[in-house]
Design a protein around this motif. Structure first.
Motif, short mmCIF file in Angstrom:
data_model
loop_
_atom_site.label_atom_id
_atom_site.label_comp_id
_atom_site.label_asym_id
_atom_site.label_seq_id
_atom_site.Cartn_x
_atom_site.Cartn_y
_atom_site.Cartn_z
N PRO A 16 0.84 -1.37 -0.02
CA PRO A 16 0.12 0.10 0.48
C PRO A 16 1.19 1.22 -0.01
O PRO A 16 2.17 1.76 0.57
N ASP A 17 0.05 1.96 -0.40
CA ASP A 17 0.57 4.10 -0.79
C ASP A 17 1.63 4.30 0.78
O ASP A 17 2.59 4.42 0.65
N GLU A 18 0.99 3.75 1.53
CA GLU A 18 1.35 3.77 3.24
C GLU A 18 2.80 4.00 3.73
O GLU A 18 3.35 4.24 4.60
N VAL A 19 3.02 2.58 3.50
CA VAL A 19 4.18 1.93 3.32
C VAL A 19 5.01 2.78 3.06
O VAL A 19 5.82 3.14 3.39
N GLU B 257 5.74 5.74 1.76
CA GLU B 257 5.05 6.69 2.56
C GLU B 257 5.56 7.25 3.93
O GLU B 257 6.02 8.71 4.52
N HIS B 258 5.87 6.33 4.24
CA HIS B 258 5.97 6.29 6.32
C HIS B 258 7.96 6.90 5.75
O HIS B 258 8.99 6.21 4.72
N PRO B 259 8.34 7.60 6.66
CA PRO B 259 9.68 8.35 6.79
C PRO B 259 10.49 7.32 6.85
O PRO B 259 11.99 7.94 6.43
N ILE B 260 10.42 6.54 8.12
CA ILE B 260 11.83 5.38 8.09
C ILE B 260 12.60 4.67 6.48
O ILE B 260 13.18 4.88 6.31
N ILE B 261 11.11 4.11 5.29
CA ILE B 261 10.69 3.99 4.62
C ILE B 261 12.01 4.82 3.66
O ILE B 261 12.40 4.71 2.83
N ARG B 262 10.91 6.08 3.42
CA ARG B 262 11.83 7.52 2.59
C ARG B 262 12.86 6.89 3.10
O ARG B 262 13.98 7.50 1.73
N ALA B 263 13.51 6.64 4.48
CA ALA B 263 14.95 6.89 4.64
C ALA B 263 15.86 6.21 3.92
O ALA B 263 17.05 6.26 3.72
N PRO C 287 8.77 -0.43 11.67
CA PRO C 287 7.70 -0.08 12.31
C PRO C 287 6.69 -0.95 11.28
O PRO C 287 7.39 -1.86 10.67
N SER C 288 5.73 -1.84 12.53
CA SER C 288 4.69 -2.92 11.36
C SER C 288 3.63 -1.73 11.03
O SER C 288 2.92 -1.10 11.61
N PHE C 289 3.24 -2.80 9.60
CA PHE C 289 1.85 -2.62 9.29
C PHE C 289 1.12 -3.38 9.17
O PHE C 289 0.23 -3.23 8.39
N GLY C 290 1.10 -4.61 9.59
CA GLY C 290 0.20 -5.40 9.94
C GLY C 290 1.27 -6.67 9.54
O GLY C 290 1.97 -6.64 8.42
N ALA C 291 0.63 -8.19 9.76
CA ALA C 291 1.20 -8.91 9.70
C ALA C 291 1.56 -9.05 8.36
O ALA C 291 2.41 -9.05 7.69
#
Length: 334
Positions: A208-211, A213-219, A287-291
């Motif tokens: 999903p897009d939210e992954v 968009e997360h600052p850790i994933i962006r970094a 972070p966790s985004f769900g299993a």
């Protein structure tokens, strides 16, 4: 401007060992089959005469690059990944060292033809060969990709294509950017975000897009882009300086810090090792985004790490980057 007087040699560390701390090296078993199919497609484009085509394909070693970078892709997806390389590198060569190297207006015109391919997917296949390759690539991509992966690929292509115009303009003005400016521009010119979308496509992942968009994933994305990009500038430095091309991070470091070649090489190598440390630290903070999403994200990150390591090794093995083999002992890794 950097003085053209450079030493006759410099020492380059084993960059694959540095990135290998976090990135695994593996090879796709469909390499030969995918290469045959993709070469047949490339022949049909008619981009180069036989001599230039042979040099492009044999020097590029794109089949090995794809096999190292997408070790888990099935045959169909690996062919698309190889077609992506054929399109991206032939297009990049056009503005990087070909007829349009210092002609930003012509690079812009080519960009606009490809924009029409994106905006009018139902239109006839264009005659301009670079746009025709892009047209075929997008058709294959859309067959199995998720809407999110396709959207991310197009957005990344727009950024990458625009950066080719900027880089061509810098060359035409003989301008060396600052280190920080060049790092940001280089993340675009390397096509890192396109690579991320291709990695996602290669395994039919549906994140999903939210992954993203997360600052850790962006970094983490910035870190893996740098891990792919900086070894390129180190390995291709000799070729580029001999061509009078100063759009290289080593030159930017030398120019900004007023240091010699070996010190510039060493500084960038230290920066690369620190980026590996940055990536390790960021990964520990995921972070966790769900299993279900976490499982797909783990697959995606592992595949991206495979791509990084395959890319770094390919820099050593491709004469198109090094002009001569830098570390022949790396052949034992294949």
């Amino acid at each position: 401007m950097i003085s053209p007087a450079l030493p006759s040699q410099f020492c380059l560390q084993d960059l694959a060992a540095i990135t290998g701390r976090v990135c695994e090296l593996r090879v796709n078993r469909y390499q030969a089959e995918a290469d045959r199919e993709a070469r047949t497609w490339f022949d049909s484009i008619g981009l180069y005469d036989d001599r230039k085509k042979s040099k492009f394909l044999n020097y590029g070693k794109f089949d090995l690059f794809a096999a190292l970078s997408f070790p888990d892709a099935d045959l169909k997806h690996l062919v698309t990944c190889l077609i992506f390389f054929f399109w991206a590198f032939s297009t990049d060569d056009l503005s990087d060292e070909g007829d349009l190297q210092s002609r930003p207006d012509d690079v812009q015109a080519g960009h606009e033809v490809s924009v029409r391919v994106v905006n009018e997917p139902g239109a006839p296949r264009p005659e301009y060969p670079y746009a025709a390759m892009f047209y075929d690539l997008l058709q294959r991509f859309r067959e199995t990709s998720t809407p999110g992966a396709y959207k991310r690929f197009i957005r990344a292509w727009e950024e990458w294509s625009g950066s080719q115009v900027t880089q061509s303009r810098n060359r035409s003005q003989d301008r060396i950017p600052s280190v920080d400016e060049f790092i940001l521009m280089r993340r675009a010119t390397i096509g890192g975000a396109m690579v991320e979308a291709i990695v996602e496509y290669s395994l039919d992942l549906d994140l999903p897009d939210e992954v993203f968009e997360h600052p850790i994933i962006r970094a983490m994305s910035d870190a893996t882009n740098d891990l792919m990009t900086w070894p390129n500038d180190l390995c291709s430095f000799n070729k580029e300086q001999s061509d009078g091309d100063y759009q290289n991070l080593v030159f930017c470091i030398m120019n900004e810090r007023k240091v010699g070649l070996q010190e510039g090489i060493d500084i960038l190598t230290e920066m690369l090792a620190q980026r590996v440390n940055d990536y390790v630290e960021l990964k520990s903070k995921l972070p966790s985004f769900g299993a279900d999403v976490d499982k797909e994200l783990a697959c995606y990150l592992h595949a991206l790490e495979n791509f990084v390591q395959g890319t770094v090794l390919w820099y050593y093995l491709s004469p198109s980057k090094t002009r001569r083999k830098v570390m022949s002992q790396l052949h034992f890794l294949i």
